[in-house]
Design a protein around this motif. Structure first.
Motif, PDB file in Angstrom:
ATOM      1  N   UNK A 171       0.839  -1.191   0.000  1.00 55.80           N
ATOM      2  CA  UNK A 171       0.000   0.000   0.000  1.00 55.80           C
ATOM      3  C   UNK A 171       0.878   1.246   0.000  1.00 55.80           C
ATOM      4  N   UNK A 172       0.428   2.266  -0.721  1.00 55.77           N
ATOM      5  CA  UNK A 172       1.166   3.534  -0.758  1.00 55.77           C
ATOM      6  C   UNK A 172       0.930   4.325   0.530  1.00 55.77           C
ATOM      7  N   UNK A 173       1.759   5.323   0.752  1.00 51.84           N
ATOM      8  CA  UNK A 173       1.595   6.159   1.939  1.00 51.84           C
ATOM      9  C   UNK A 173       0.268   6.897   1.958  1.00 51.84           C
ATOM     10  N   UNK A 174      -0.300   7.153   0.785  1.00 52.05           N
ATOM     11  CA  UNK A 174      -1.601   7.819   0.748  1.00 52.05           C
ATOM     12  C   UNK A 174      -2.756   6.822   0.637  1.00 52.05           C
ATOM     13  N   UNK A 175      -2.494   5.550   0.930  1.00 52.65           N
ATOM     14  CA  UNK A 175      -3.568   4.591   1.150  1.00 52.65           C
ATOM     15  C   UNK A 175      -4.077   3.816  -0.037  1.00 52.65           C
ATOM     16  N   UNK A 176      -3.339   3.815  -1.151  1.00 51.48           N
ATOM     17  CA  UNK A 176      -3.820   3.138  -2.355  1.00 51.48           C
ATOM     18  C   UNK A 176      -3.082   1.814  -2.570  1.00 51.48           C
ATOM     19  N   UNK A 177      -3.830   0.804  -3.057  1.00 51.05           N
ATOM     20  CA  UNK A 177      -3.231  -0.492  -3.379  1.00 51.05           C
ATOM     21  C   UNK A 177      -3.150  -0.714  -4.881  1.00 51.05           C
ATOM     22  N   UNK A 178      -3.651   0.225  -5.650  1.00 54.71           N
ATOM     23  CA  UNK A 178      -3.501   0.256  -7.108  1.00 54.71           C
ATOM     24  C   UNK A 178      -3.645   1.700  -7.544  1.00 54.71           C
ATOM     25  N   UNK A 219      -6.611   6.192  -7.322  1.00 51.86           N
ATOM     26  CA  UNK A 219      -6.643   4.770  -7.602  1.00 51.86           C
ATOM     27  C   UNK A 219      -7.595   4.033  -6.696  1.00 51.86           C
ATOM     28  N   UNK A 220      -7.164   2.878  -6.214  1.00 52.19           N
ATOM     29  CA  UNK A 220      -8.006   2.002  -5.402  1.00 52.19           C
ATOM     30  C   UNK A 220      -7.526   2.043  -3.959  1.00 52.19           C
ATOM     31  N   UNK A 221      -8.415   2.444  -3.070  1.00 54.31           N
ATOM     32  CA  UNK A 221      -8.099   2.446  -1.638  1.00 54.31           C
ATOM     33  C   UNK A 221      -8.534   1.126  -1.008  1.00 54.31           C
ATOM     34  N   UNK A 222      -7.723   0.633  -0.093  1.00 52.93           N
ATOM     35  CA  UNK A 222      -8.023  -0.650   0.533  1.00 52.93           C
ATOM     36  C   UNK A 222      -9.192  -0.551   1.508  1.00 52.93           C
ATOM     37  N   UNK A 223      -9.298   0.553   2.230  1.00 53.50           N
ATOM     38  CA  UNK A 223     -10.243   0.617   3.342  1.00 53.50           C
ATOM     39  C   UNK A 223     -11.439   1.516   3.084  1.00 53.50           C
ATOM     40  N   UNK A 224     -11.718   1.835   1.831  1.00 54.74           N
ATOM     41  CA  UNK A 224     -12.872   2.680   1.520  1.00 54.74           C
ATOM     42  C   UNK A 224     -14.182   1.986   1.896  1.00 54.74           C
ATOM     43  N   UNK A 225     -15.075   2.751   2.541  1.00 47.93           N
ATOM     44  CA  UNK A 225     -16.437   2.290   2.782  1.00 47.93           C
ATOM     45  C   UNK A 225     -16.600   1.224   3.840  1.00 47.93           C
ATOM     46  N   UNK A 226     -15.574   0.984   4.664  1.00 46.36           N
ATOM     47  CA  UNK A 226     -15.657  -0.061   5.675  1.00 46.36           C
ATOM     48  C   UNK A 226     -16.149   0.497   7.014  1.00 46.36           C
ATOM     49  N   UNK A 227     -16.850  -0.354   7.740  1.00 44.59           N
ATOM     50  CA  UNK A 227     -17.173  -0.044   9.127  1.00 44.59           C
ATOM     51  C   UNK A 227     -15.889  -0.144   9.951  1.00 44.59           C
ATOM     52  N   UNK A 228     -15.837   0.509  11.133  1.00 41.36           N
ATOM     53  CA  UNK A 228     -14.624   0.444  11.955  1.00 41.36           C
ATOM     54  C   UNK A 228     -14.213  -0.994  12.274  1.00 41.36           C
ATOM     55  N   UNK A 229     -12.910  -1.244  12.200  1.00 40.50           N
ATOM     56  CA  UNK A 229     -12.348  -2.576  12.453  1.00 40.50           C
ATOM     57  C   UNK A 229     -11.281  -2.444  13.533  1.00 40.50           C
ATOM     58  N   UNK A 230     -11.321  -3.326  14.503  1.00 39.43           N
ATOM     59  CA  UNK A 230     -10.328  -3.290  15.582  1.00 39.43           C
ATOM     60  C   UNK A 230      -9.136  -4.169  15.214  1.00 39.43           C
ATOM     61  N   UNK A 231      -7.944  -3.590  15.313  1.00 40.94           N
ATOM     62  CA  UNK A 231      -6.713  -4.299  14.998  1.00 40.94           C
ATOM     63  C   UNK A 231      -5.797  -4.337  16.207  1.00 40.94           C
ATOM     64  N   UNK A 232      -5.034  -5.411  16.310  1.00 37.82           N
ATOM     65  CA  UNK A 232      -4.018  -5.544  17.363  1.00 37.82           C
ATOM     66  C   UNK A 232      -2.663  -5.706  16.690  1.00 37.82           C
ATOM     67  N   UNK A 233      -1.721  -4.831  17.008  1.00 38.49           N
ATOM     68  CA  UNK A 233      -0.403  -4.891  16.366  1.00 38.49           C
ATOM     69  C   UNK A 233       0.340  -6.146  16.786  1.00 38.49           C
ATOM     70  N   UNK A 234       0.833  -6.889  15.805  1.00 36.15           N
ATOM     71  CA  UNK A 234       1.617  -8.087  16.070  1.00 36.15           C
ATOM     72  C   UNK A 234       3.107  -7.796  15.960  1.00 36.15           C
ATOM     73  N   UNK A 235       3.499  -6.974  14.959  1.00 30.83           N
ATOM     74  CA  UNK A 235       4.908  -6.636  14.810  1.00 30.83           C
ATOM     75  C   UNK A 235       5.054  -5.537  13.766  1.00 30.83           C
ATOM     76  N   UNK A 236       6.216  -4.894  13.788  1.00 29.65           N
ATOM     77  CA  UNK A 236       6.605  -3.908  12.786  1.00 29.65           C
ATOM     78  C   UNK A 236       8.034  -4.224  12.368  1.00 29.65           C
ATOM     79  N   UNK A 237       8.260  -4.393  11.065  1.00 32.96           N
ATOM     80  CA  UNK A 237       9.593  -4.668  10.542  1.00 32.96           C
ATOM     81  C   UNK A 237       9.917  -3.605   9.506  1.00 32.96           C
TER      82      UNK A 237
END
Length: 216
Positions: free
Chosen positions: A12-19, A184-202
Motif C-alpha cells: 500500500x502507498x503512503x496515501x492509502x492506495x493499493x492500485x 486509484x483504489x483504496x483498501x479501506x474505503x467504505x468499511x465499518x470500523x475494524x479493531x486491529x491488534x499490532x503483532x509486529x513492525x519490521x
C-alpha cells in the motif's frame, strides 16, 4: 481442531492506495501501481516461485515474503485478479486468466466469481477452482485444501473488503511503501470500523511491514 487462518499480505502507498488510477488490461495495477511492488521483485523468495533465478536472499524483506509463502496452503482471489482486468472476461467462461501455464502460487486457488466453470489445472501444483456461492464458501473450500497451513487472501481490494466486513480475516500485513499515487483504489474505503491488534513492525530501506491481528 483450529481452522487454518485467513491472512492478507498487501502493498500500500503512503496515501492509502493499493492500485493506481486508470487501470487497464495492459496496466492492471494502474498508473504508478508497479511502484508498490518494486521492493519485492528483487527478492530471492519472490523470484523463485516465479521461475526466476537470483535475487537478494539476505534482506530482511526476503524472510518476510518467505515466511508468508511457507505458511500458505491455499489462496482465495477475486475474478478480476484471476483475469487481470476490469471485467474484460466476465462473461467468457473459456478465459484462461493471465497467470500463464505455470502460475507462481503452487497451491490450490479459489476464485470468487458469478460464472460457474470447470476447475483449471496448471503446472507446478496450481489449480483454479471457481466458486459462485460467495466468500464463506470460497474460504471453506480453501481451508479444506490448505491442510495444516493457512489461507492467503490475494485480493483485489473489493474482495478484501468483503472478507473484512464479514469478520473472516484473521491477520492483515500491510507492506507500506514510501510512494504517493494520488488516486486509484483504496483498501479501506467504505468499511465499518475494524479493531486491529499490532503483532509486529519490521522496517527496511525499501518498505515497512505492519502486521496486525484482526479482532473479531
Amino acid at each position: 481442531m483450529t481452522s487454518p487462518k485467513l491472512r492478507l499480505d498487501i502493498s500500500m502507498s503512503l496515501d492509502g492506495f493499493v492500485a493506481g488510477p486508470s487501470r487497464t488490461l495492459e496496466q492492471p495495477l494502474g498508473e504508478g501501481g508497479e511502484g508498490l511492488h518494486e521492493w519485492v521483485f528483487r527478492l530471492a523468495s519472490w523470484r523463485e516461485p516465479h521461475g526466476l533465478s537470483g535475487g537478494d536472499a539476505e534482506a530482511v524483506d526476503n524472510e518476510v515474503v518467505a515466511e508468508g509463502l511457507r505458511a500458505t496452503g491455499a489462496v482465495v482471489m477475486g475474478r478480476r485478479m484471476f483475469s487481470g482486468g476490469e471485467g474484460q472476461w466476465a462473461d467468457d467462461t473459456n478465459a484462461d486468466g493471465w497467470w500463464g501455464d505455470d502460475p507462481p502460487f503452487h497451491v490450490p486457488v479459489f476464485v470468487l466469481t458469478h460464472h460457474a466453470r470447470e476447475t483449471v489445472i496448471k503446472e507446478g501444483g496450481t489449480s483454479f477452482t471457481f466458486v459462485t456461492e460467495g466468500v464463506e464458501a470460497a474460504l471453506e473450500q480453501a481451508r479444506a485444501a490448505a491442510g495444516d497451513k493457512g489461507v492467503s487472501l490475494a485480493g483485489g481490494a473489493n474482495v478484501v473488503q468483503e472478507y473484512l466486513q464479514a469478520g473472516l480475516l484473521d491477520e492483515l500485513q500491510i507492506h507500506l511503501v514510501p510512494v504517493f499515487l494520488g488516486g486509484g483504489v483504496r483498501l479501506f474505503d467504505g468499511l465499518e470500523p475494524i479493531e486491529l491488534e499490532t503483532m509486529r513492525v519490521i522496517e527496511s530501506d525499501a518498505v515497512t511491514h505492519l502486521k496486525y491481528r484482526v479482532v473479531n
